[in-house]
Design an enzyme around this catalytic site. Structure first.
Site, PDB file in Angstrom:
ATOM      1  N   LYS A 197       0.977  -1.379  -0.033  1.00 43.31           N
ATOM      2  CA  LYS A 197       0.056  -0.050  -0.110  1.00 43.31           C
ATOM      3  C   LYS A 197       0.741   1.361  -0.039  1.00 43.31           C
ATOM      4  O   LYS A 197       1.943   1.334   0.337  1.00 43.31           O
ATOM      5  CB  LYS A 197      -1.068   0.003   1.238  1.00 43.31           C
ATOM      6  CG  LYS A 197      -2.100  -0.988   0.732  1.00 43.31           C
ATOM      7  CD  LYS A 197      -3.162  -1.101   1.844  1.00 43.31           C
ATOM      8  CE  LYS A 197      -4.333  -1.859   1.466  1.00 43.31           C
ATOM      9  NZ  LYS A 197      -5.146  -2.457   2.400  1.00 43.31           N
ATOM     10  N   ARG A 211      -2.788 -10.157   5.094  1.00 44.63           N
ATOM     11  CA  ARG A 211      -3.282 -10.240   3.574  1.00 44.63           C
ATOM     12  C   ARG A 211      -2.084  -9.618   2.542  1.00 44.63           C
ATOM     13  O   ARG A 211      -1.922  -8.605   2.904  1.00 44.63           O
ATOM     14  CB  ARG A 211      -4.460  -9.572   3.424  1.00 44.63           C
ATOM     15  CG  ARG A 211      -5.449  -9.780   2.069  1.00 44.63           C
ATOM     16  CD  ARG A 211      -6.559  -9.091   1.870  1.00 44.63           C
ATOM     17  NE  ARG A 211      -6.936  -8.990   0.539  1.00 44.63           N
ATOM     18  CZ  ARG A 211      -6.625  -8.141  -0.583  1.00 44.63           C
ATOM     19  NH1 ARG A 211      -5.772  -7.250  -0.065  1.00 44.63           N
ATOM     20  NH2 ARG A 211      -7.216  -8.186  -1.543  1.00 44.63           N
TER      21      ARG A 211
HETATM   22  N1  PMM Z   1      -7.352  -4.186   0.905  1.00 44.99           N
HETATM   23  C1  PMM Z   1      -7.560  -4.282  -0.649  1.00 44.99           C
HETATM   24  C2  PMM Z   1      -8.312  -5.137  -0.860  1.00 44.99           C
HETATM   25  N2  PMM Z   1      -9.356  -6.012  -0.022  1.00 44.99           N
HETATM   26  N3  PMM Z   1      -9.409  -6.676   2.088  1.00 44.99           N
HETATM   27  C3  PMM Z   1      -9.057  -6.782   3.489  1.00 44.99           C
HETATM   28  N4  PMM Z   1      -9.782  -7.574   4.272  1.00 44.99           N
HETATM   29  N5  PMM Z   1      -8.231  -5.986   4.184  1.00 44.99           N
HETATM   30  C4  PMM Z   1      -7.474  -4.907   3.054  1.00 44.99           C
HETATM   31  O1  PMM Z   1      -6.931  -4.080   3.416  1.00 44.99           O
HETATM   32  C5  PMM Z   1      -7.870  -5.109   1.682  1.00 44.99           C
HETATM   33  C6  PMM Z   1      -8.734  -5.989   1.221  1.00 44.99           C
HETATM   34  C7  PMM Z   1      -6.757  -3.433  -1.348  1.00 44.99           C
HETATM   35  O2  PMM Z   1      -5.541  -4.042  -2.026  1.00 44.99           O
HETATM   36  P1  PMM Z   1      -5.443  -4.966  -3.150  1.00 44.99           P
HETATM   37  O3  PMM Z   1      -6.084  -4.001  -4.339  1.00 44.99           O
HETATM   38  O4  PMM Z   1      -4.104  -5.034  -3.590  1.00 44.99           O
HETATM   39  O5  PMM Z   1      -6.201  -6.182  -3.122  1.00 44.99           O
END
Ligand code: PMM
Length: 260
Positions: free
Chosen positions: A205, A238
């Site tokens: 991020k 994650r």
């Molecule tokens: N961040 C993203 C997408 N899904 N789900 C959870 N539970 N926590 C998060 O911080 C989160 C998520 C955005 O990141 P990406 O686009 O790289 O998936």
């Protein structure tokens, strides 16, 4: 041991890995690779949550992810599904997914909690204040996130969701500045004091940009956050790069063992 949720975005426009795994067979192969690298769960997402990303219908979302879920389940991979849509959660459950990861914490789709209650899926509820970053205003971000998550949990209980199936996530980067994110990490114990397992999603991020201009260069910083989150007692992290986080978690566990 802290669990690794591996990110598998089956989207053409996710901020750091969009477009690589739009083809179902490639996505399934990648998911198996992530499991073999040490992921306890592979988190399949069909709709980018990136601010400014084009939104798609639940039907399009399902068209993208269902073949991937089925293929992964068939290969014995435990699947979580990153969706805000109740109909997608239900279809995912039927395809064999075991966890729903909802970045809206149930705020986007009023039908979500009923699906969770009825299917008995595990549910990751993330802190969310709507689709834009405009509402990053808090008195005290940790206190406010805690209060808002607590309100979500209260609603879940009313609908009949078993609290033992709920995991909470402070939602790093979602209506949060870098400073907000660091406060949430530094005071993770306050989020954990709600009594639920906590998932941390820091991977690649923007708040990690001092340690990597491009998202893929942030895996080192991400791995350190993973180890520190584990040290703080997080249930899971994650991440995009499973290998570097797995090593970081192993080092943290060895350190912890050294305490006797
Ligand atoms: N961040 C993203 C997408 N899904 N789900 C959870 N539970 N926590 C998060 O911080 C989160 C998520 C955005 O990141 P990406 O686009 O790289 O998936």
């Amino acid at each position: 041991m802290t669990q690794i949720l591996a990110i598998l975005n089956v989207t053409p426009d996710s901020f750091s890995d969009g477009g690589e795994y739009v083809d179902a067979d490639a996505a399934i192969a990648r998911g198996i690779e992530l499991r073999d690298a040490g992921a306890a769960l592979v988190d399949v997402g069909g709709e980018s949550t990136r601010p400014g990303a084009t939104s798609i219908t639940p039907e399009e979302e399902q068209e993208r992810i269902l073949p991937v879920i089925r293929g992964l389940v068939e290969a014995g991979v435990e699947v979580s599904v990153d969706t805000m849509n109740a109909s997608t959660a239900l279809a995912a459950a039927e395809a064999g997914a075991s966890v729903i990861n909802d970045v809206s914490g149930g705020l986007k789709d009023a039908g979500m909690y009923r699906v969770i209650a009825e299917t008995g899926l595990k549910y990751i509820a993330m802190h969310w204040r709507g689709p834009s970053d405009a509402e990053a205003v808090y008195d005290d971000v940790v206190v406010d996130v805690r209060t808002e998550l607590k309100a979500r949990v209260a609603e879940m209980t009313v609908v009949g969701i078993d609290p033992s199936r709920v995991i909470l996530d402070p939602g790093l980067g979602f209506a949060k500045t870098a400073e907000h994110n660091w406060q949430l990490l530094g005071r993770l114990d306050e989020v954990q004091s709600l009594g639920f397992p906590v998932l941390v999603g820091a991977s690649r991020k923007r708040f990690l940009s001092p340690w990597g201009e491009n998202p893929a260069e942030r895996d080192g910083a991400t791995a350190i956050v993973s180890a520190l989150a584990a040290q703080a007692g997080a249930w899971g992290v994650r991440v995009h790069d499973v290998e570097s986080t797995r090593r970081a978690l192993e080092v943290q566990a060895a350190w912890e063992n050294g305490r006797g």
